[in-house]
Design an enzyme around this catalytic site. Sequence first.
Site, PDB file in Angstrom:
ATOM      1  N   GLU A   1      -5.180  -3.789  20.338  1.00 44.61           N
ATOM      2  CA  GLU A   1      -5.900  -3.688  19.072  1.00 44.61           C
ATOM      3  C   GLU A   1      -6.717  -4.945  18.792  1.00 44.61           C
ATOM      4  OE1 GLU A   1      -3.318  -3.025  15.772  1.00 44.61           O
ATOM      5  OE2 GLU A   1      -4.910  -3.392  14.311  1.00 44.61           O
TER       6      GLU A   1
ATOM      7  N   VAL B   1      -5.653  -7.064  27.116  1.00 43.96           N
ATOM      8  CA  VAL B   1      -4.291  -7.289  27.599  1.00 43.96           C
ATOM      9  C   VAL B   1      -4.416  -7.561  29.100  1.00 43.96           C
ATOM     10  CG1 VAL B   1      -1.990  -6.296  27.868  1.00 43.96           C
ATOM     11  CG2 VAL B   1      -3.365  -5.712  25.858  1.00 43.96           C
TER      12      VAL B   1
ATOM     13  N   ASP C   1       7.575   3.402  14.789  1.00 41.43           N
ATOM     14  CA  ASP C   1       6.542   3.940  15.662  1.00 41.43           C
ATOM     15  C   ASP C   1       7.092   4.155  17.067  1.00 41.43           C
ATOM     16  OD1 ASP C   1       4.074   4.814  16.449  1.00 41.43           O
ATOM     17  OD2 ASP C   1       3.240   2.811  16.745  1.00 41.43           O
TER      18      ASP C   1
HETATM   19  P1  AMP Z   1      -0.508  -2.779  23.603  1.00 44.03           P
HETATM   20  O1  AMP Z   1      -1.588  -3.406  22.808  1.00 44.03           O
HETATM   21  O2  AMP Z   1       0.780  -3.501  23.525  1.00 44.03           O
HETATM   22  O3  AMP Z   1      -0.364  -1.309  23.353  1.00 44.03           O
HETATM   23  O4  AMP Z   1      -0.999  -2.889  25.133  1.00 44.03           O
HETATM   24  C1  AMP Z   1      -2.049  -2.094  25.674  1.00 44.03           C
HETATM   25  C2  AMP Z   1      -1.669  -1.603  27.056  1.00 44.03           C
HETATM   26  O5  AMP Z   1      -1.394  -2.707  27.916  1.00 44.03           O
HETATM   27  C3  AMP Z   1      -0.385  -0.768  27.076  1.00 44.03           C
HETATM   28  O6  AMP Z   1      -0.614   0.582  26.827  1.00 44.03           O
HETATM   29  C4  AMP Z   1       0.143  -1.005  28.486  1.00 44.03           C
HETATM   30  O7  AMP Z   1      -0.472  -0.110  29.390  1.00 44.03           O
HETATM   31  C5  AMP Z   1      -0.305  -2.418  28.774  1.00 44.03           C
HETATM   32  N1  AMP Z   1       0.782  -3.378  28.517  1.00 44.03           N
HETATM   33  C6  AMP Z   1       1.122  -3.917  27.333  1.00 44.03           C
HETATM   34  N2  AMP Z   1       2.168  -4.745  27.444  1.00 44.03           N
HETATM   35  C7  AMP Z   1       2.520  -4.723  28.743  1.00 44.03           C
HETATM   36  C8  AMP Z   1       3.540  -5.373  29.522  1.00 44.03           C
HETATM   37  N3  AMP Z   1       4.409  -6.199  28.946  1.00 44.03           N
HETATM   38  N4  AMP Z   1       3.589  -5.109  30.839  1.00 44.03           N
HETATM   39  C9  AMP Z   1       2.709  -4.271  31.411  1.00 44.03           C
HETATM   40  N5  AMP Z   1       1.728  -3.632  30.752  1.00 44.03           N
HETATM   41  C10 AMP Z   1       1.628  -3.847  29.432  1.00 44.03           C
END
Ligand code: AMP
Length: 512
Positions: free
Chosen positions: A277, A281, A392
């Site tokens: 958001e 990442v 969530d």
């Molecule tokens: P988030 O903003 O946390 O939803 O992260 C976006 C996307 O990044 C997620 O849907 C995952 O595919 C990937 N992601 C987030 N955190 C991790 C993690 N700790 N290890 C691997 N992939 C991650």
Amino acid sequence: MCQRCGSGASGGEEDCEPCESDLRFVPRPLGLTGTSVAILDFATHTNYTFHVEAVNGVSGLGGNTRPLVNISVTTDQTGPSLVGVVRKDWASDNSIALSWTEVEQQPNDILDYEIKYYDKEQEQSGYSSTRTKAVSVVVTGLKPATVYVFHVRARTAAGFTAYSNKFDFSTGDEYSGMAADQGQVLVVVTAAVGGFSLLVILTLFFLITGRCQSFIKDKRKSDDKRRDHFQNVLPVPGIKTYVDPDTYEDPTQAAHEFTTEIDPSRIRIERVIGAGEFGEVCSGRLRTPGEKEIPVTIKTLKGGYVERQRRDFLREACIIGQFDDPNIIRLEGVVTKSRPVMIVVEYMENGSLDSFLRHHDGHFTVVQLVGMLHGVASGMTYLSDMGYVHRDLASRNILVDEGLVCKVSDFGLSRVLEDHPEPAYNTMGVKIAIRWTAPEAITNRKFSSASDVWSYGIVMWEVMSYGESPYWEMSNQDDDDDDDDDDDVILSIEEGYRLPVPMGCPVVLYYR
Ligand code: AMP
């Protein structure tokens, strides 16, 4: 229809009174189209009779005898109310502090108290409740200048006791809040000095009061919020309690308390793996103090942010930083003293659970799938023991490592619908993903560990069906173009519809 009748001996017809308004019917008492209803909030030692009647369009035109089925139940459980008089200690424009007396011969097994309250003018629109272990509570989030009805009941090992009598208390308005603040200052001053000095101080007081007021008010709001938080969660003895970082006026202090600052020279970003958001990442490496390199995920805050976004971004780190459990994503640390601002968490090789399962449709044994669910349940148990409600929980918010260990992630909440096609249901300014959310959380915003359990049920279904979308293409109630109620998730759930058993799912995992 419900009737409550006198307790046994004298209980003739004349002792009976309607009781629909005292009990909670899920989904509702009348107009059901399904054949089940859950009824809650019984008083103890009371006889209830329920009349069930099937009606159709011409029922009113029939003969005199109505085809009713009567069901009588008598509640026993524990004794009468253990709460005596409920007093208002103070009120501001949006909160009321209450305390109550316990009756004599108090049993020493009271676990906690439940305080039920509702807007007196709008009783039909439902009630809220909160719990505390103390004999006092600060109820917040109320409307100014509004009369609320409160009643309190105790919970013992044997269950809830009866409610106390009802007590009406009103919140103040903006003006009364200010007057209360001024009053507090005045009392302190009066106690400290007397006579002539009081006159001098009073003059000073009126000169500075404009500035003091806002400080005192802000301080009290923040104190209220923190006290309220502590009283609303029921920590398990021996387990640390979650602290809401929003209760800190200064987000830097919260970050300082719950996270570790990482020197950015220890981080090596390798590639972008997703879009969060607040920014990209990435995956990369972190050099630990022992000079070992570990794989990590780095969330960045994109440039040009405003303070509010920085605070919201770091909020997630302040939450994760409080947890220490093998099924909760682990925080390595944050970078806040240089740019870009970053959150560093452990790397989960298989990414999010929903897409992982979709890519491996049919590849796992039931025991492996149940193993994943076991991990999620274990992480959620830890969160609930800490007094944290996730709100969530969905398979898209679970991450999977290379050994198929599942960890609960996404503690931001604010992102819920920003980057997910799941349509939102907007309730009082907060967007929630309705397919995963319990009915009481959708209608009354009653989020709790129990509503997390509902979401867990949906996650079970997602896992056993390899990432299928819950309720498929059924619509949400707030979709403008939705004119076919049969296909509506919220209405269908209210009427008793439930997701069917996924293909290949053992019956022991699916109970209706
Ligand atoms: P988030 O903003 O946390 O939803 O992260 C976006 C996307 O990044 C997620 O849907 C995952 O595919 C990937 N992601 C987030 N955190 C991790 C993690 N700790 N290890 C691997 N992939 C991650």
